[in-house]
Design an enzyme around this catalytic site. Structure first.
Site, PDB file in Angstrom:
ATOM      1  CG  ASP A 159       2.011  -1.282   6.072  1.00 63.02           C
ATOM      2  OD1 ASP A 159       3.247  -1.227   6.179  1.00 63.02           O
ATOM      3  OD2 ASP A 159       1.411  -1.159   4.993  1.00 63.02           O
ATOM      4  CG  ASP A 184       4.479   8.151   0.885  1.00 61.75           C
ATOM      5  OD1 ASP A 184       5.458   7.424   0.601  1.00 61.75           O
ATOM      6  OD2 ASP A 184       3.971   8.212   2.010  1.00 61.75           O
TER       7      ASP A 184
END
Length: 298
Positions: A172, A51
């Site tokens: 998500d 990330d």
């Protein structure tokens, strides 16, 4: 020797019950729209995550930008490390892009794509055809579309047709409903409904992230994952909550349902999971009948 090693791993970590629980699950059922013959998918793929935030490797806790742990200032070196340890694919997230909708880590993304021999996929802020094509042209194998899957579903369909095998939908979810724009906005769309929406669109896969468990190391939300896999007729990749080898092994009963991979982040960086060991346990070289002999493993 390989069988003895896996059995020792299971015994030493108390994982016998992980296998035994699979026999208590109801029969796995594919949706009626699924048209697949023979084995659904190959062995489970473990995909390390990087990330990116301000050019560094970080992890967020439950998607909270105010709870950031910084792991490395050299994302290329980190990517090469995962490749050396046996990764066959790398997952990148542009957290700045996800939050602002504009690319902020392209220098690092291009450097990683150029340095690696394995496929690289990226999500975060990919909200236009032009942006998706830019990323694919710089060497990425796949782009992951999240926010745009709700706001512009026709764009997802168009890209999937134009670039077969290169488009993944990222779903998500927070308490079963889809979150967008870097998880900062909550929709009323059910994650399972969105999965069904794209089942026949030609996308390569769906990545489903359970926000409540992401970055917590508390284990995956198996019930939510099972519901997502049942709703989809394309491969599903799990993300969120993986904290130890037992968590990885708990996904194996869902393989035949279509869960073909798992993204792992913090547990690798913290050393709770050894990537090479995990790949040996559930990847290409694992014992294919390990679950069949589970009663002997406790």
């Amino acid at each position: 020797q390989a069988e003895d090693g896996i059995r020792d791993l299971v015994r030493s970590r108390g994982l016998g019950d992980v296998y035994k629980r699979q026999f208590q699950w109801p029969a796995l059922e594919r949706p009626s729209s699924c048209r697949m013959d023979g084995p659904l998918f190959g062995p489970m793929e473990i995909i390390p995550a990087i990330d990116l935030l301000d050019g560094a490797c970080v992890r967020l806790h439950q998607g909270d930008y105010d709870q950031v742990t910084r792991f490395s200032d050299d994302p290329v070196a980190q990517a090469l490390s995962w490749q050396r340890q046996g990764a066959k694919r790398l997952h990148l997230v542009d957290l700045d892009g996800a939050k602002r909708g504009e690319p902020a880590n392209d220098a690092a993304v291009r450097a990683i794509a150029n340095a690696l021999d394995i496929p690289v996929q990226l999500g975060g802020g990919v909200r236009s055809i032009e942006r998706a094509e830019e990323l694919l042209n710089c060497g990425l194998e796949r782009v992951i579309l999240g926010t745009v899957a709700i706001e512009q579903p026709d764009l997802v369909q168009l890209l999937a047709e134009r670039y077969p095998g290169a488009v993944v939908v990222g779903i998500d979810a927070n308490q079963g409903k889809v979150a967008t724009r870097g998880w900062l906005e909550q929709s009323d769309v059910l994650a399972t409904d969105l999965a069904r929406r794209f089942s026949d669109s030609g996308i390569a896969a769906i990545i489903t992230t359970d926000i409540a468990t992401d970055g917590t190391l508390a284990g995956p939300n198996l019930d939510a994952l099972r519901e997502m896999a049942q709703a989809s007729s394309v491969p599903v990749i799990a993300s969120g909550g993986i904290g130890c080898m037992a968590d990885l092994l708990s996904l194996l009963p869902l393989e035949d349902l279509g869960v073909c991979g798992v993204i792992v982040g913090r547990a690798l960086y913290d050393g709770r999971i050894d990537l090479a060991e995990a790949i040996s346990a559930i990847g290409d070289d694992r014992l294919q009948d390990i679950t069949c002999g589970s009663t002997d493993l406790a």
